[in-house]
Design a protein around this motif. Structure first.
Motif, mmCIF file in Angstrom:
data_model
loop_
_atom_site.group_PDB
_atom_site.id
_atom_site.type_symbol
_atom_site.label_atom_id
_atom_site.label_comp_id
_atom_site.label_asym_id
_atom_site.label_seq_id
_atom_site.Cartn_x
_atom_site.Cartn_y
_atom_site.Cartn_z
ATOM 1 N N ASN A 1 -34.807 -18.776 -18.010
ATOM 2 C CA ASN A 1 -36.089 -19.482 -18.110
ATOM 3 C C ASN A 1 -36.002 -20.881 -17.512
ATOM 4 O OD1 ASN A 1 -37.266 -17.366 -19.361
ATOM 5 N ND2 ASN A 1 -37.028 -18.176 -21.452
ATOM 6 N N TRP A 2 -34.919 -21.556 -17.822
ATOM 7 C CA TRP A 2 -34.789 -22.934 -17.336
ATOM 8 C C TRP A 2 -34.560 -22.995 -15.827
ATOM 9 C CZ3 TRP A 2 -35.601 -27.767 -19.169
ATOM 10 C CH2 TRP A 2 -36.023 -27.843 -20.502
ATOM 11 N N VAL A 3 -33.695 -22.090 -15.323
ATOM 12 C CA VAL A 3 -33.429 -22.105 -13.879
ATOM 13 C C VAL A 3 -34.694 -21.707 -13.110
ATOM 14 C CG1 VAL A 3 -32.095 -21.036 -12.007
ATOM 15 C CG2 VAL A 3 -30.960 -21.681 -14.145
ATOM 16 N N GLN A 4 -35.366 -20.663 -13.607
ATOM 17 C CA GLN A 4 -36.568 -20.176 -12.963
ATOM 18 C C GLN A 4 -37.730 -21.128 -13.125
ATOM 19 O OE1 GLN A 4 -36.836 -17.726 -10.882
ATOM 20 N NE2 GLN A 4 -37.384 -15.914 -12.085
ATOM 21 N N GLY A 5 -37.788 -21.769 -14.328
ATOM 22 C CA GLY A 5 -38.949 -22.585 -14.650
ATOM 23 C C GLY A 5 -38.812 -24.023 -14.197
ATOM 24 N N GLU A 6 -38.281 -24.831 -15.096
ATOM 25 C CA GLU A 6 -38.242 -26.268 -14.851
ATOM 26 C C GLU A 6 -37.502 -26.621 -13.557
ATOM 27 O OE1 GLU A 6 -40.072 -27.566 -17.081
ATOM 28 O OE2 GLU A 6 -39.957 -29.655 -16.382
ATOM 29 N N LEU A 7 -36.310 -26.016 -13.378
ATOM 30 C CA LEU A 7 -35.483 -26.393 -12.229
ATOM 31 C C LEU A 7 -36.144 -25.945 -10.918
ATOM 32 C CD1 LEU A 7 -32.751 -27.536 -11.131
ATOM 33 C CD2 LEU A 7 -31.966 -25.164 -11.117
ATOM 34 N N SER A 8 -36.504 -24.643 -10.820
ATOM 35 C CA SER A 8 -37.084 -24.150 -9.571
ATOM 36 C C SER A 8 -38.377 -24.861 -9.234
ATOM 37 C CB SER A 8 -37.332 -22.637 -9.651
ATOM 38 O OG SER A 8 -36.089 -21.985 -9.742
ATOM 39 N N GLY A 9 -39.170 -25.143 -10.306
ATOM 40 C CA GLY A 9 -40.434 -25.833 -10.091
ATOM 41 C C GLY A 9 -40.211 -27.202 -9.463
ATOM 42 N N GLN A 10 -39.255 -27.918 -10.016
ATOM 43 C CA GLN A 10 -38.983 -29.262 -9.514
ATOM 44 C C GLN A 10 -38.418 -29.210 -8.086
ATOM 45 O OE1 GLN A 10 -39.946 -31.793 -11.381
ATOM 46 N NE2 GLN A 10 -39.339 -33.330 -9.850
ATOM 47 N N LEU A 11 -37.521 -28.234 -7.848
ATOM 48 C CA LEU A 11 -36.951 -28.082 -6.504
ATOM 49 C C LEU A 11 -38.054 -27.782 -5.490
ATOM 50 C CD1 LEU A 11 -33.742 -25.951 -7.294
ATOM 51 C CD2 LEU A 11 -33.785 -28.329 -6.509
ATOM 52 N N ASN A 12 -38.968 -26.897 -5.882
ATOM 53 C CA ASN A 12 -40.065 -26.547 -4.973
ATOM 54 C C ASN A 12 -40.951 -27.741 -4.680
ATOM 55 O OD1 ASN A 12 -39.256 -23.968 -4.701
ATOM 56 N ND2 ASN A 12 -40.669 -23.116 -6.231
ATOM 57 N N ARG A 13 -41.282 -28.493 -5.756
ATOM 58 C CA ARG A 13 -42.143 -29.659 -5.558
ATOM 59 C C ARG A 13 -41.504 -30.643 -4.589
ATOM 60 N NH1 ARG A 13 -43.590 -28.568 -10.746
ATOM 61 N NH2 ARG A 13 -41.892 -29.725 -11.744
ATOM 62 N N ASN B 1 -39.241 -29.816 -2.381
ATOM 63 C CA ASN B 1 -38.817 -29.102 -1.180
ATOM 64 C C ASN B 1 -37.298 -29.207 -0.970
ATOM 65 O OD1 ASN B 1 -39.251 -27.491 0.963
ATOM 66 N ND2 ASN B 1 -39.906 -29.124 2.368
ATOM 67 N N MET B 2 -36.588 -28.938 -2.071
ATOM 68 C CA MET B 2 -35.126 -29.040 -2.002
ATOM 69 C C MET B 2 -34.509 -27.678 -2.260
ATOM 70 S SD MET B 2 -34.710 -32.487 -4.247
ATOM 71 C CE MET B 2 -32.947 -32.601 -4.273
ATOM 72 N N SER B 3 -33.280 -27.499 -1.777
ATOM 73 C CA SER B 3 -32.588 -26.251 -2.080
ATOM 74 C C SER B 3 -31.707 -26.484 -3.306
ATOM 75 C CB SER B 3 -31.732 -25.809 -0.897
ATOM 76 O OG SER B 3 -30.487 -26.460 -0.937
ATOM 77 N N ILE B 4 -31.316 -25.385 -3.924
ATOM 78 C CA ILE B 4 -30.579 -25.487 -5.184
ATOM 79 C C ILE B 4 -29.229 -26.185 -4.988
ATOM 80 C CG2 ILE B 4 -29.388 -23.253 -5.099
ATOM 81 C CD1 ILE B 4 -30.411 -23.027 -8.141
ATOM 82 N N ASP B 5 -28.701 -26.080 -3.752
ATOM 83 C CA ASP B 5 -27.436 -26.771 -3.466
ATOM 84 C C ASP B 5 -27.570 -28.284 -3.621
ATOM 85 O OD1 ASP B 5 -25.962 -24.501 -2.826
ATOM 86 O OD2 ASP B 5 -26.807 -24.468 -0.807
ATOM 87 N N ASP B 6 -28.797 -28.783 -3.403
ATOM 88 C CA ASP B 6 -28.997 -30.232 -3.429
ATOM 89 C C ASP B 6 -29.532 -30.721 -4.774
ATOM 90 O OD1 ASP B 6 -28.315 -30.126 -0.762
ATOM 91 O OD2 ASP B 6 -30.397 -29.774 -0.158
ATOM 92 N N SER B 7 -29.593 -29.825 -5.751
ATOM 93 C CA SER B 7 -30.168 -30.216 -7.038
ATOM 94 C C SER B 7 -29.412 -31.393 -7.649
ATOM 95 C CB SER B 7 -30.106 -29.029 -8.007
ATOM 96 O OG SER B 7 -30.433 -29.488 -9.304
ATOM 97 N N PRO B 8 -30.148 -32.446 -8.038
ATOM 98 C CA PRO B 8 -29.471 -33.581 -8.689
ATOM 99 C C PRO B 8 -28.977 -33.220 -10.088
ATOM 100 C CG PRO B 8 -31.840 -33.983 -8.518
ATOM 101 C CD PRO B 8 -31.584 -32.689 -7.828
#
Lengths: 483, 486, 95
Positions: free
Chosen positions: A345-357, A359-366
């Motif tokens: 839920n967290w990876v799909q929800g909060e994290l993916s949402g923020q990455l999409n907003r 425009n970042m890839s998961i490799d660059d997630s802060p």
């Protein structure tokens, strides 16, 4: 008339070797022109090719990854033609005895259905150089750094029936090669590009229509756009009484259209013959079995395990296994928090949402997987409530703290579950809200449920979001009903 | 000095009779005085040669000299030599100064040899008379009206004329053995894969093989030891170990089984050449060998198969000469195709163009199966002929060429020129080794005996050739060329 | 199989070899005769014979995947007819 689209893909994947397929020059991207082109890559008189063992191993790993036959013998042929970026006047490739035989790739479609796309074969070959068209006194410049970079050309059967399927196939190939680490899959740098064969036919017709080949498409989106345009063009052409010509076309992303390429060679006749400088490549069973034993878990297997063993929904399992970085991130979060569904839920929800907003890839997630895992763990053990968790996530994202626990501590977000403390806050809210209390008491008992929301909000506000909302609800109801 | 064999010169260096520098200057002097007449060198490199000779002498003073240290020799101009023009006898590479050394060149340099320069050749090794050179024909030192043979004609003529004690050549269909026979020297084509091809400009990759050309079998053994062996840069070079090729030279020939392929003594063979060969075989019988007739039934198919396979490979190998990265480029090309077409039209000579056209045609759609594939099938049959023969005999013997050296300009028709290689070409298709040794004269022109052996039987071939040279003195004969000047 | 002028022209174009009319005409005759000679191969029964590409029955050895070559652009381009900024120059290529 109803039309059916038929698509086949030839995907060229640059293999992630250190050195070139037939020489010891580096394959690193972005060097100054011709500084990574050695005598062999330049086709100097008298030089000879020697095959890179990693290129062979990577090709075989890919073959095993799509359950393909791995023939015992494969042979390199020369494809003869002249072009500015082709130093020897031939490309060393595999025409008749490719290293990877027939296999198949499973693709996942939007409605969680899967489809098997057959791969005809995959063969090894060398990449060409690049022509640079800046004006050098009316001349073009040739950079041969890329010449000799190992390519695996993966040729599908014409099994795809829509642009969506084609993109799903391309994504599946991308996932497999990156899972296997045989390519970086970087489409922007040209590590993966494809030729798309498109034709249309009236639905129900058994024979294929005449196809056009769209060359060198280098992004998922362009593949989708190019097919969409091409299908429309072909249908219009036929409906207007015309005929599709078998030809090579180019997709122009700016105009969003495909265009016929001015034929650089009127009649192609590549005069393939076995390369006399290379001997037959013989792969013994033990070698292939060894490579098979070292294969990592591949996307399809991961998807099945996520669904069956971790209990994720088909959709979540599909998304989380679709790319190696995504899957690795998810599995790391799960390992820290010990709860697959919450992690999903967290990876799909909060994290993916923020990455999409952003425009970042998961490799660059802060936010690292470790950090997110610890955060989810605090949700799971009810140290914080959902609302506070979002605050903690935002703080991690913005680099306001190193760990969830540190942020919870610093911001005082620890959930208040002490009944006495919550009751004290409730008493204060009730004392400060005589009109609302009166309204509540005068209301129909079955409408009171809705009205309690106001008090909950006030209590949560008073607790700065840290009170346990379920407890607040229960205690409030008791207190109000007792008044 | 120039009449001595490499082995004798090596002894002279060891005993200090002369230095490598003296030896080198002697041969450089002869080249300068005499080569104008025979045109056997395309490029002479006196400064580099003297520097190498001085270095070799220094090595000897330090006590590190190997068997070849300080010996001068010449290289066919298709071995890439760093910093020196490598022309392949072609206008295409007239301006090509190689940026790297061929493996064979590296190995010879590491052994301490001194390169005098680069010898003339048929353009891209395509020819049997050395008349297809951009740098003009080479003349045979035995008779200036005759060709030296080809394609390693410059190497053969230079050795025969005493301009170098030995030279390196290449053999794709007879290009070491036929000129060796025409010039009265000894030339060995090793087994395919025995000597690295890296840096040897390719004509037909599956047939090309470099090898020594010298005054005696013993000299060839000395040189082969230095150049043979696996090269990680050549996928087709074999990993098998390199024996000491001189170790077996003196083994007795008692019990040697010699096969005479009847197809090598048929129509078209000059009777005097045949007589010389039969005379040589008698020598072997006197040395204790037995002789029997043998058949290589597919011999008549060797030339047709070769002239499909070699031009096909050549047409592809020569595509890299496109006027972009090295070699000849036409003036003011209007577009890419014009650049290619004019650069190649101007850079290549007519025989090279003929073979490129031939190879391009037979590989093209609709013709591939009928020609290329068929020729490769026949190639297997030809190899099988030899494998079968070597079940019966140890070596095969016959003439190296059907005639002695012919007159310059005598073979204007390409097809009749191709027939020159009738006795040598099948060995390249089969990959087996062969050696040509001087076996007499027809008039004043030399003739050669060819000895063929199974794959990797170089030691035996050299032994068989050496024993002949212990019993005869054909290899010691020298042309009168240059005598009045020396 | 005899060869026609068009075959020679086609091969010359594929091989990017400029030929004058006279040259092309002279090759028609030569090449026809060479092909005629090659046609003698057709008389042999090779139905059960595998083509032989290499005279030795050996297999490809593989090179360890490591970078062994360093930049030698300057040296390699010394023999190049036209270079600028490290690039080989050719007449403008239109894609």
């Amino acid at each position: 008339m109803q039309w059916e689209t038929v698509i086949g893909l030839e995907v060229h994947v640059q293999l992630a070797t250190q050195s070139k397929i037939f020489s010891g020059a580096s394959t690193a991207f972005g060097a100054a022109p011709n500084t990574q082109a050695c005598a062999v890559d330049l086709g100097m008189p008298g030089v000879l090719p020697v095959l890179n063992e990693s290129a062979v191993a990577m090709a075989v790993q890919f073959g095993l990854g799509i359950n393909a036959e791995i023939p015992e013998v494969s042979i390199f042929d020369r494809k003869n033609y002249f072009y500015a970026d082709l130093p020897k006047g031939y490309q060393t490739s595999q025409m008749y005895h490719p290293i990877v035989g027939p296999g198949e790739v499973e693709i996942v479609l939007g409605d969680d259905k899967t489809k098997r796309i057959r791969v005809h074969h995959a063969h090894l070959e060398e990449d060409a150089g690049k022509s640079l068209h800046e004006d050098y006194h009316g001349m073009s410049g040739i950079d041969l750094n890329r010449a000799g970079t190992p390519l695996l050309e993966i040729v599908s059967e014409p099994d795809m029936r829509s642009a969506t399927e084609a993109v799903a196939y391309l994504r599946a190939i991308h996932a497999i090669v990156t899972y296997l680490d045989v390519s970086d899959g970087n489409m922007a740098e040209g590590s993966m590009r494809c030729d798309v064969n498109v034709s249309v036919r009236p639905e129900g017709q058994a024979t294929f229509g005449t196809r056009a080949e769209i060359k060198n498409v280098n992004s998922f989106r362009f593949v989708e756009r190019a097919i969409a345009f091409e299908v429309e063009r072909q249908i219009e052409l036929i409906e207007d009484g015309g005929q599709v010509v078998q030809e090579t076309r180019l997709y122009d992303p700016e105009a969003d259209e495909t265009r016929s390429m001015r034929t650089k060679e009127e009649a192609n006749d590549y005069r393939y013959f076995p390369c006399p400088d290379l001997l037959p490549v013989v792969l013994d069973r033990a070698y292939v079995d060894h490579l098979r034993s070292t294969l990592p878990e591949l996307p399809a297997e991961k998807r099945a395990r996520f669904e069956n063993e971790l209990g994720l929904s088909a959709y979540d399992a599909g998304v989380l296994s679709s790319s190696r970085p995504m899957a690795e991130y998810f599995e790391a979060v799960k390992a820290v928090c010990g709860d697959a569904k919450l992690a999903a839920n967290w990876v799909q929800g909060e994290l993916s949402g923020q990455l999409n907003r952003e425009n970042m890839s998961i490799d660059d997630s802060p936010v690292t997987a470790q950090q997110l895992g610890e955060l989810v763990l605090r949700v799971k053990d009810e140290t914080i409530n959902g609302k506070a968790a979002k605050q903690v996530f935002a703080a991690l994202w913005n680099g306001e703290g190193d760990s969830a626990d540190a942020i919870i501590e610093a911001k005082g977000l620890k959930q208040v579950t002490d009944t006495g403390a919550i009751e004290a806050m409730i008493d204060q809210v009730i004392a400060e809200s005589p009109p609302q209390v009166a309204q509540y008491q005068n209301a129909d008992p079955d409408k009171r449920g809705k009205m309690i929301g106001y008090f909950v909000g006030q209590v949560m506000k008073a607790s700065r979001g840290t009170a346990n909302p379920q407890q607040v609800n229960v205690l409030l109801k008791q207190k109000l009903d007792q008044i | 000095m120039h009449d001595k064999t490499l082995t004798e010169l090596a002894a002279g260096l060891t005993t200090g009779d002369f230095s490598s520098r003296e030896l080198t200057d002697h041969f450089l002097g002869r080249i300068e005085r005499l080569d104008g007449e025979i045109n056997s060198f395309i490029t002479v490199t006196p400064e580099q040669a003297q520097a190498s000779a001085d270095a070799a002498d220094a090595t000897r003073r330090q006590g590190d000299a190997g068997p070849l240290n300080g010996l001068p020799l010449a290289l066919k101009d298709l071995f890439c030599t760093q910093g020196v023009r490598t022309s392949c006898g072609s206008r295409m590479l007239d301006n090509f100064v190689s940026p790297y050394d061929a493996t064979l060149v590296e190995r010879l340099a590491a052994a301490g040899t001194v390169s005098l320069g680069k010898t003339n050749m048929d353009e891209f090794a395509m020819g049997s008379s050395n008349e297809n050179s951009y740098y003009g024909p080479v003349k045979n030192p035995w008779d200036l009206a005759a060709v030296p043979g080809g394609s390693s004609g410059g190497s053969a003529a230079a050795v025969a004329a005493g301009l170098t004690p030995a030279a390196l050549g290449t053999d794709t269909g007879g290009s070491i053995r036929q000129p060796a026979a025409f010039c009265g020297i000894t030339g060995l084509k090793p087994t395919y894969g025995r000597v690295s091809r890296y840096g040897m400009v390719a004509y037909a990759s599956s047939l090309d093989q470099g090898g020594p050309m010298a005054r005696s079998a013993e000299d060839c053994a000395l040189l082969l030891g230095a150049i043979a062996g696996h090269d990680p840069r050549d996928s087709t070079s074999v990993t098998r170990g390199v024996p000491d090729y001189r170790a077996e030279l003196n083994a007795p020939l008692t019990g040697l089984r010699i096969g005479l392929p009847k197809e090598y003594f048929g129509e078209g063979l000059d009777p005097e050449v045949e007589a010389a060969v039969r005379e040589a075989i008698k020598v072997y019988e006197s040395l204790g060998a037995s002789v029997q007739a043998i058949s290589l039934p597919h011999t008549n198919l060797a030339i047709p198969a070769y002239y499909v396979i070699a031009p096909a490979e050549a047409s592809s190998n020569l595509s890299r000469f496109d006027g972009v990265r090295f070699g000849h480029r036409c003036e003011n090309p209007s577009d890419l195709i014009d650049l290619y077409k004019r650069s190649r039209a101007e850079g290549f000579g007519s025989e090279v163009k003929r073979r490129i056209l031939m190879g391009t045609h037979t590989l093209s759609e609709g013709f591939f199966d009928a020609y290329y594939k068929k020729a490769q099938q026949v190639r297997r049959l030809i190899r099988q002929d030899f494998l079968d023969a070597f079940d019966e005999v140890d070596v095969l013997m016959g003439p190296a060429a059907p005639t002695p050296a012919f007159d310059l300009g005598a073979n204007k028709d390409p097809l009749s020129m191709y027939l020159q290689d009738i006795y040598t070409i099948a060995t390249n298709l089969a990959g087996i080794p062969g050696i040509s040794v001087p076996a007499g004269f027809v008039g004043q022109r030399p003739t050669g005996l060819q000895i063929l052996g199974p794959h990797f039987a170089e030691s035996q071939l050299l032994n068989v050739a050496h024993q002949f040279q212990q019993a005869t003195d054909w290899h010691l004969k020298r042309p009168s060329f240059g005598e009045e000047n020396s | 199989m005899a060869l026609e002028l068009d075959d020679v022209r086609r091969a010359a174009h594929l091989a990017r070899l400029g030929l004058s009319d006279e040259e092309a005409a002279s090759y028609v005759d030569d090449l026809s005769r060479i092909l005629e000679m090659a046609d003698s191969l057709q008389a042999v029964d090779t139905e059960h014979v595998a083509p032989l590409s290499h005279s030795l029955d050996t297999t490809q050895h593989l090179r360890v995947d490591e970078v062994t070559e360093q930049d030698q652009r300057e040296r390699f381009q010394r023999c190049a007819p036209a270079v600028e900024d490290g690039l080989y120059l050719v007449p403008r290529v239109v894609e």
